[in-house]
Design a protein around this motif. Structure first.
Motif, PDB file in Angstrom:
ATOM      1  N   TYR A 107      89.984  15.429   6.847  1.00 41.58           N
ATOM      2  CA  TYR A 107      89.081  15.093   7.940  1.00 41.58           C
ATOM      3  C   TYR A 107      87.659  15.196   7.423  1.00 41.58           C
ATOM      4  N   ASN A 108      86.866  14.126   7.625  1.00 41.32           N
ATOM      5  CA  ASN A 108      85.472  14.181   7.179  1.00 41.32           C
ATOM      6  C   ASN A 108      84.619  13.299   8.071  1.00 41.32           C
ATOM      7  N   TYR A 109      83.408  13.793   8.299  1.00 42.16           N
ATOM      8  CA  TYR A 109      82.489  13.125   9.219  1.00 42.16           C
ATOM      9  C   TYR A 109      81.610  12.159   8.438  1.00 42.16           C
ATOM     10  N   THR A 110      81.623  10.901   8.845  1.00 42.48           N
ATOM     11  CA  THR A 110      80.861   9.858   8.148  1.00 42.48           C
ATOM     12  C   THR A 110      80.086   9.024   9.167  1.00 42.48           C
ATOM     13  N   LEU A 111      79.382   8.059   8.657  1.00 45.25           N
ATOM     14  CA  LEU A 111      78.648   7.116   9.500  1.00 45.25           C
ATOM     15  C   LEU A 111      79.529   6.440  10.536  1.00 45.25           C
ATOM     16  N   SER A 112      80.792   6.287  10.238  1.00 48.50           N
ATOM     17  CA  SER A 112      81.680   5.637  11.202  1.00 48.50           C
ATOM     18  C   SER A 112      82.482   6.643  12.029  1.00 48.50           C
ATOM     19  N   GLY A 113      81.996   7.875  12.100  1.00 50.46           N
ATOM     20  CA  GLY A 113      82.692   8.888  12.871  1.00 50.46           C
ATOM     21  C   GLY A 113      83.592   9.730  11.976  1.00 50.46           C
TER      22      GLY A 113
ATOM     23  N   TRP B 165      81.041  14.283  17.550  1.00 55.44           N
ATOM     24  CA  TRP B 165      81.252  13.665  16.227  1.00 55.44           C
ATOM     25  C   TRP B 165      81.428  12.150  16.284  1.00 55.44           C
ATOM     26  N   VAL B 166      80.872  11.535  17.311  1.00 55.44           N
ATOM     27  CA  VAL B 166      80.942  10.068  17.341  1.00 55.44           C
ATOM     28  C   VAL B 166      79.935   9.518  16.327  1.00 55.44           C
ATOM     29  N   SER B 167      80.164   8.279  15.918  1.00 59.09           N
ATOM     30  CA  SER B 167      79.320   7.713  14.852  1.00 59.09           C
ATOM     31  C   SER B 167      77.856   7.608  15.261  1.00 59.09           C
ATOM     32  N   GLU B 168      77.601   7.359  16.562  1.00 59.99           N
ATOM     33  CA  GLU B 168      76.203   7.177  17.001  1.00 59.99           C
ATOM     34  C   GLU B 168      75.375   8.439  16.797  1.00 59.99           C
ATOM     35  N   ARG B 169      76.033   9.574  16.734  1.00 56.81           N
ATOM     36  CA  ARG B 169      75.263  10.812  16.597  1.00 56.81           C
ATOM     37  C   ARG B 169      75.056  11.224  15.145  1.00 56.81           C
ATOM     38  N   PHE B 170      75.612  10.449  14.232  1.00 54.21           N
ATOM     39  CA  PHE B 170      75.549  10.825  12.812  1.00 54.21           C
ATOM     40  C   PHE B 170      74.116  11.043  12.335  1.00 54.21           C
ATOM     41  N   ASP B 171      73.217  10.103  12.668  1.00 55.59           N
ATOM     42  CA  ASP B 171      71.833  10.241  12.220  1.00 55.59           C
ATOM     43  C   ASP B 171      71.102  11.372  12.916  1.00 55.59           C
ATOM     44  N   GLU B 172      71.450  11.573  14.169  1.00 52.06           N
ATOM     45  CA  GLU B 172      70.850  12.670  14.927  1.00 52.06           C
ATOM     46  C   GLU B 172      71.140  14.014  14.242  1.00 52.06           C
ATOM     47  N   GLU B 173      72.393  14.132  13.745  1.00 54.80           N
ATOM     48  CA  GLU B 173      72.805  15.367  13.087  1.00 54.80           C
ATOM     49  C   GLU B 173      72.097  15.546  11.748  1.00 54.80           C
TER      50      GLU B 173
ATOM     51  N   TYR C 164      78.678  18.254   6.176  1.00 54.86           N
ATOM     52  CA  TYR C 164      78.695  19.706   6.002  1.00 54.86           C
ATOM     53  C   TYR C 164      78.636  20.402   7.365  1.00 54.86           C
ATOM     54  N   GLY C 165      77.791  19.879   8.244  1.00 57.37           N
ATOM     55  CA  GLY C 165      77.676  20.456   9.591  1.00 57.37           C
ATOM     56  C   GLY C 165      78.997  20.399  10.326  1.00 57.37           C
ATOM     57  N   PHE C 166      79.700  19.288  10.195  1.00 55.52           N
ATOM     58  CA  PHE C 166      81.004  19.114  10.829  1.00 55.52           C
ATOM     59  C   PHE C 166      81.982  20.180  10.310  1.00 55.52           C
ATOM     60  N   ALA C 167      82.063  20.284   8.985  1.00 60.12           N
ATOM     61  CA  ALA C 167      83.021  21.220   8.379  1.00 60.12           C
ATOM     62  C   ALA C 167      82.694  22.675   8.737  1.00 60.12           C
ATOM     63  N   LEU C 168      81.413  23.029   8.643  1.00 57.20           N
ATOM     64  CA  LEU C 168      81.057  24.423   8.908  1.00 57.20           C
ATOM     65  C   LEU C 168      81.218  24.769  10.389  1.00 57.20           C
ATOM     66  N   THR C 169      80.921  23.838  11.277  1.00 60.46           N
ATOM     67  CA  THR C 169      81.090  24.119  12.705  1.00 60.46           C
ATOM     68  C   THR C 169      82.579  24.376  13.001  1.00 60.46           C
ATOM     69  N   PHE C 170      83.444  23.612  12.340  1.00 61.98           N
ATOM     70  CA  PHE C 170      84.878  23.850  12.547  1.00 61.98           C
ATOM     71  C   PHE C 170      85.305  25.204  11.975  1.00 61.98           C
ATOM     72  N   ILE C 171      84.822  25.522  10.798  1.00 61.04           N
ATOM     73  CA  ILE C 171      85.169  26.813  10.191  1.00 61.04           C
ATOM     74  C   ILE C 171      84.733  27.950  11.127  1.00 61.04           C
ATOM     75  N   ASN C 172      83.545  27.831  11.690  1.00 59.76           N
ATOM     76  CA  ASN C 172      83.063  28.866  12.607  1.00 59.76           C
ATOM     77  C   ASN C 172      83.887  28.906  13.890  1.00 59.76           C
ATOM     78  N   HIS C 173      84.350  27.756  14.339  1.00 62.52           N
ATOM     79  CA  HIS C 173      85.223  27.706  15.511  1.00 62.52           C
ATOM     80  C   HIS C 173      86.519  28.483  15.206  1.00 62.52           C
ATOM     81  N   MET C 174      87.102  28.256  14.044  1.00 69.12           N
ATOM     82  CA  MET C 174      88.331  28.955  13.662  1.00 69.12           C
ATOM     83  C   MET C 174      88.076  30.447  13.466  1.00 69.12           C
ATOM     84  N   ARG C 175      86.913  30.786  12.945  1.00 66.79           N
ATOM     85  CA  ARG C 175      86.571  32.199  12.780  1.00 66.79           C
ATOM     86  C   ARG C 175      86.459  32.880  14.142  1.00 66.79           C
TER      87      ARG C 175
END
Ligand code: ZN
Length: 222
Positions: free
Chosen positions: A99-105, A146-154, A162-173
């Motif tokens: 799973y990875n967050y890209t320009l297309s979501g 994590w929709v594609s339209e928000r990619f630039d905002e992030e 990285y933000g996507f992955a770390l937010t998930f890791i923190n959710h699991m923590r």
């Protein structure tokens, strides 16, 4: 980085080379492989000084379950340094789907992460955590954040993947009763030590490609 790197000690130094495809120290082996590059003596290893193989830190991320994966769009040789802008990170589930967050979501990749650095996050014996990891990761990826339209905002908060992955890791923590980690904490404690090893390995590999061997500086020995 297909070739295996071996290390042995001779002349009081640690010498790195590629392992020869067959019986490397047999009389048929290439002569230069049988000699020490420092003293030119023929190598004769005894019982306790057989060459050891180094573990390659670049692995197929699809075979590492529940891990943080770091890939480079320029190939594995560029993984030696941690540049936020040139790397792409993702999270594998227990089946090797990435799973990875890209320009297309959020993408769910079944291939493309064959040469990356992986940091396992879920201990293999925590079966219940592994099971909830897959379920939570799927649900988390479907969030409107994590929709594609928000990619630039992030992007203003640093690289989005990285933000996507770390937010998930923190959710699991948090589900596991643990405190959240900041980006700097996670980078400093989990990524940079690993990248140091990766960069050392890549340097050794390139030196062997270029000169046929590499002699370790004792301060930075692998
Ligand atoms: Zn020697």
């Amino acid at each position: 980085m297909e070739r295996a790197v071996i290390k042995y000690r001779h002349c009081g130094r640690n010498i790195h080379r590629f392992s020869a495809p067959d019986a490397s120290y047999s009389p048929r082996a290439d002569d230069s492989q049988r000699r020490c590059p420092v003293c030119q003596q023929t190598l004769a290893f005894g019982l306790l000084d057989a060459p050891v193989a180094l573990t390659c830190p670049i692995r197929n991320g699809h075979t590492v379950p529940c891990a943080f994966l770091i890939g480079s769009m320029h190939g594995p040789s560029h993984l030696g340094e941690w540049h936020d802008t040139e790397i792409h990170v993702g999270l594998s589930n227990s089946e090797g789907l990435v799973y990875n967050y890209t320009l297309s979501g959020v993408r769910r990749d079944v291939r493309g992460w064959e040469q990356c650095v992986s940091i396992r996050l879920c201990p293999p014996w925590r079966h219940e955590l592994r099971e909830s990891w897959d379920r939570e990761l799927e649900q988390f990826s479907a969030l409107p954040e994590w929709v594609s339209e928000r990619f630039d905002e992030e992007r203003e908060f640093g690289s989005c993947c990285y933000g996507f992955a770390l937010t998930f890791i923190n959710h699991m923590r948090s589900l596991d009763g643990k405190a959240s980690l900041s980006r700097d904490q996670f980078t400093g404690s989990h990524i940079l030590p690993r990248m140091k090893t990766v960069s050392l390995y890549i340097n050794i590999y390139h030196a062997i490609l270029q000169h046929g061997f590499y002699i370790a500086n004792t301060d930075h020995d692998m």
